[in-house]
Design a protein around this motif. Sequence first.
Motif, PDB file in Angstrom:
ATOM      1  N   PHE A 410       0.827  -1.203   0.000  1.00 30.69           N
ATOM      2  CA  PHE A 410       0.000   0.000   0.000  1.00 30.69           C
ATOM      3  C   PHE A 410       0.864   1.257   0.000  1.00 30.69           C
ATOM      4  O   PHE A 410       0.523   2.255  -0.644  1.00 30.69           O
ATOM      5  CB  PHE A 410      -0.918  -0.013   1.224  1.00 30.69           C
ATOM      6  CG  PHE A 410      -1.553   1.316   1.511  1.00 30.69           C
ATOM      7  CD1 PHE A 410      -2.554   1.812   0.691  1.00 30.69           C
ATOM      8  CD2 PHE A 410      -1.130   2.084   2.590  1.00 30.69           C
ATOM      9  CE1 PHE A 410      -3.129   3.056   0.948  1.00 30.69           C
ATOM     10  CE2 PHE A 410      -1.697   3.321   2.843  1.00 30.69           C
ATOM     11  CZ  PHE A 410      -2.696   3.804   2.022  1.00 30.69           C
ATOM     12  N   ALA A 446      -8.067   2.776   3.721  1.00 31.16           N
ATOM     13  CA  ALA A 446      -6.798   2.791   4.454  1.00 31.16           C
ATOM     14  C   ALA A 446      -6.756   3.934   5.452  1.00 31.16           C
ATOM     15  O   ALA A 446      -7.398   4.975   5.265  1.00 31.16           O
ATOM     16  CB  ALA A 446      -5.628   2.928   3.479  1.00 31.16           C
ATOM     17  N   TYR A 452       0.729   2.102   9.030  1.00 33.01           N
ATOM     18  CA  TYR A 452      -0.585   2.260   8.422  1.00 33.01           C
ATOM     19  C   TYR A 452      -1.414   1.008   8.642  1.00 33.01           C
ATOM     20  O   TYR A 452      -0.917  -0.027   9.111  1.00 33.01           O
ATOM     21  CB  TYR A 452      -0.463   2.572   6.931  1.00 33.01           C
ATOM     22  CG  TYR A 452       0.207   1.499   6.098  1.00 33.01           C
ATOM     23  CD1 TYR A 452      -0.488   0.359   5.698  1.00 33.01           C
ATOM     24  CD2 TYR A 452       1.532   1.646   5.674  1.00 33.01           C
ATOM     25  CE1 TYR A 452       0.135  -0.620   4.913  1.00 33.01           C
ATOM     26  CE2 TYR A 452       2.155   0.677   4.895  1.00 33.01           C
ATOM     27  CZ  TYR A 452       1.452  -0.449   4.523  1.00 33.01           C
ATOM     28  OH  TYR A 452       2.057  -1.418   3.761  1.00 33.01           O
ATOM     29  N   THR A 454      -4.760  -1.114   6.518  1.00 33.35           N
ATOM     30  CA  THR A 454      -5.654  -1.176   5.358  1.00 33.35           C
ATOM     31  C   THR A 454      -6.703  -2.253   5.571  1.00 33.35           C
ATOM     32  O   THR A 454      -6.391  -3.355   6.041  1.00 33.35           O
ATOM     33  CB  THR A 454      -4.880  -1.488   4.063  1.00 33.35           C
ATOM     34  OG1 THR A 454      -4.205  -2.748   4.196  1.00 33.35           O
ATOM     35  CG2 THR A 454      -3.851  -0.407   3.763  1.00 33.35           C
TER      36      THR A 454
END
Length: 680
Positions: A410, A446, A452, A454
Motif C-alpha cells: 500500500f 486505508a 498504516y 488497510t
Amino acid sequence: MKQATFAALMFTTMFTALALPASAQREPRTDSPLSHRTWTPDNNNGTFTNPLFYDEFSDPDLIRVGEWFYLTGTTMHAMPGLPVLRSRDLVNWEFLSYAADRLDFGPAYRLEDGKNIYGQGIWAPSLRYRNGVFYIFTNVNGRGTQIYSAINPRGPWTHWEMKRSLHDLSVLFDDDGKAYAVWGHQDLHIAQLTDDLLDIVPNTEQVLFSKTDGMGEGAHFYKIGGRYYILSANYAGGFRMPAARANHVFGPYEVNQAISKDEGFGLVGGYRLKNRQYPFDVTPPNPASRDATAMHQGGIVLTEAGEWWGFSMMDYNSVGRLLSLAPVTWQDGWPYFGLPGNLGRNPRTWVKPRTKESQQIRVPFVRSDDFSEPALKPVWQWNHVPVDDKWSLTERPGFLRLQALSASSFWDARNTLTQRAIGPMSSPTVALDASGLLDNDVAGLALLNLPYATLGVERKNSKLSLALFDQARNSTTRVALNGTRVWLRAECDFLSEKARFSYSVDGQHFQAIGEEFTMIFQLTTFQGVRYGLFAYNTGSQKGGMADFDSIDIHQPYPRGLMRAIPYDKQIQMKAAVGRAPAQPLNFTVQNMGLGRVALRAGDNYLSVGLDGSASLQLARPGIAQTFQWMETPTGELILMSLLTNFYLRIHPQTGALIADSPGPIPDGSDGVRFNWTATN
C-alpha cells in the motif's frame, strides 16, 4: 511494536476515559445515505472554539486584503497542493482553489522506481499580496523556492522557481516597493529580493539571528506602525513563539523569547514514533510533558475593525497539526497571544472577531461523497502525483473507479485518493464493488500513516476475501467473502489514538475485524492520519479495477462543545481529576451572553476577586461573577473568570475554589477540570 510501560499506558487510558463526558452529545448516525455535518468552530452564539479546522492545516499563513482574509498552508506530498481559503470573520472559511495542481520533479513524486517524497513536497508557504497580485512562496525539498501568483485567488495560478532555496521563508513587500525575505532554521537570514523575485540582491544577505538568539524557524515577517516584526517558532526547551522587532529592516533586532508559550488546551501528547520500519519503536503518551502539544509557528493579522488576531498551529497528535485563532494583546510594543493579565495563553473558546456584517456559518470542505459529480470534490488529494488515465468518475457514472496498478505494498500504491482525517472522532464508511478485481488485486479503505492499516478486498486464486493488514503488528486478518459488494468502516478516536475496523455485506449490520489499531503522530509523512481509497496489484500481470460507490464520514462530535451549556438548569460540579472540593458545588447556570455564565447558589453568586479568590457573594451578576464556559479537547468543563482571565480551579491543598490558573495542564493535577451533571 515495543511495549510502553504498563503504568504510562494505564494512566493515559484512565485519563481519556475519565475525561470524555459520559453524557456528551454524540451525533447519531442517520438513515440518510451520507453524513454532511462536520466540525465547525462557530458556536452560533457570537463565539468560536479552537481549532478552526479539526483536520490538519499546518504551517499556516494568513493575510487580509480589503474585507477578506486569505489562508494557505503546507500540503507536503499530497496533490493538488497549497489550498487557498477565504473568510470575512477568520472563523468561517470557504475553499477557493489549489495553487499547485501538481508538483512533478521526477520518479519520486510519482511513486516510481521504489522512490517517494513522503514528508517532502510543498511546505511552509508565505502568502502575500501586492499591487493586485497574490503570491505564495513555498519550499520544495532539493529545489529552489517555488512561487505561485494569481490576480484572482480562485486561479489560475502561474508557477515559477527561484534561483535559490530559502528555508521556511517569509516575504515582506515594504512601503517603498522593495521586497525582503527572512528565512532559515535556528540561524535566520535576511536579504533583499530582486525586482523579479527570482533571486536575492547581491551583497544584501546577512545573518539576523544565531541559534543562541532563540528565534528558531518558521518566520512571519511584518511591518507594523513603521516597525519591523518577525514572529517565529522555537521548539528548544518546549514549543513556543518568539518575536523580534527593529526600527530598520536589517536591524538591530530586539528579541522577546515568548509571545505564546505552553498553550496546549490541556491536551495530553500522544504516541510518537522513533523509527521508520517494523518492528516499530513507539514512545507512549506522557501527561507530564507539554512540549509536544504547545502552540507554535504562526503570525498575526489586523481586521478592518482594528482588532489584532493571532494564528498558530499545534500538534494535535495523530490527527495532525491543527490551526487555532487567538486574540492578540499588545503590551510594551509586543503582540502577545492571549488576554490582558494572562498573556501567552489562548482561550480555547472566545468571542469572534468583529465584522461589518455577520458571516453565515460555513465549512470549507464537504467530506462525504457519492462520486456523482463530474469532478472530485476539493477535500480529495492524491497520495503523490496520480496517473490520470488510470482513474475515472465517468467510466461507471456514480462511482470512483481505480485501476489496480502494480505495487509491492500500500505504501507504494499509486492513485491512492486521500482526505485528511477529522477529529475529535470520525468514522469513514466506504461502499465498494469488488467485482472488477483480478487475481493479486487488493482494494479498499486505508488509514494512511506510519504505521498504516488497510481494510480491503483481495482476490487470490479467483476467490475474494476481506483482508485487514496492520503494519504495526505486521499481521493480516482474513475473512472469506461470498459477494462482491462490501462496506468497509474505520472508527477513529483521536483522543485515545485508537481505531477499530469493521465490515458489512448489507450496509446495515457491521462485524468487527482484527485488533484495535494505535494511531501515531510521526515525521515520515509529516502529516496526520489520512483516510485513503486504494487499489493495487501485487503480481506481475495487469490488474483489474475497483469501483467505489461512496464514502460517508460520520462525526459524532462536530460542535465546539461536546455538551451544550445548561442554561437555567441546576448542576453539580465535581473535580474531573485531583482533589475533591471542600464543599459541594451546586449552582444554577445563568446565561450572560456570548457563551458566558454566572453561577448562582440561592441568592448568592460565585464571585472572583482581583487576587483570584472565589467566594459566594450577594451581588448582581457583573464581570466579577461572569465566566467564559469552555471545554478541554477531551470534554471537561473549564471556567475562565472575565475579571482576571484566569481559570477557576480547586486548590490542591485546601480544596477551596480560586481563579488563578493560566490554563489547564495535561496531567490535570492543577484542579482546573470539572465534570458536571444536571440535577433538575
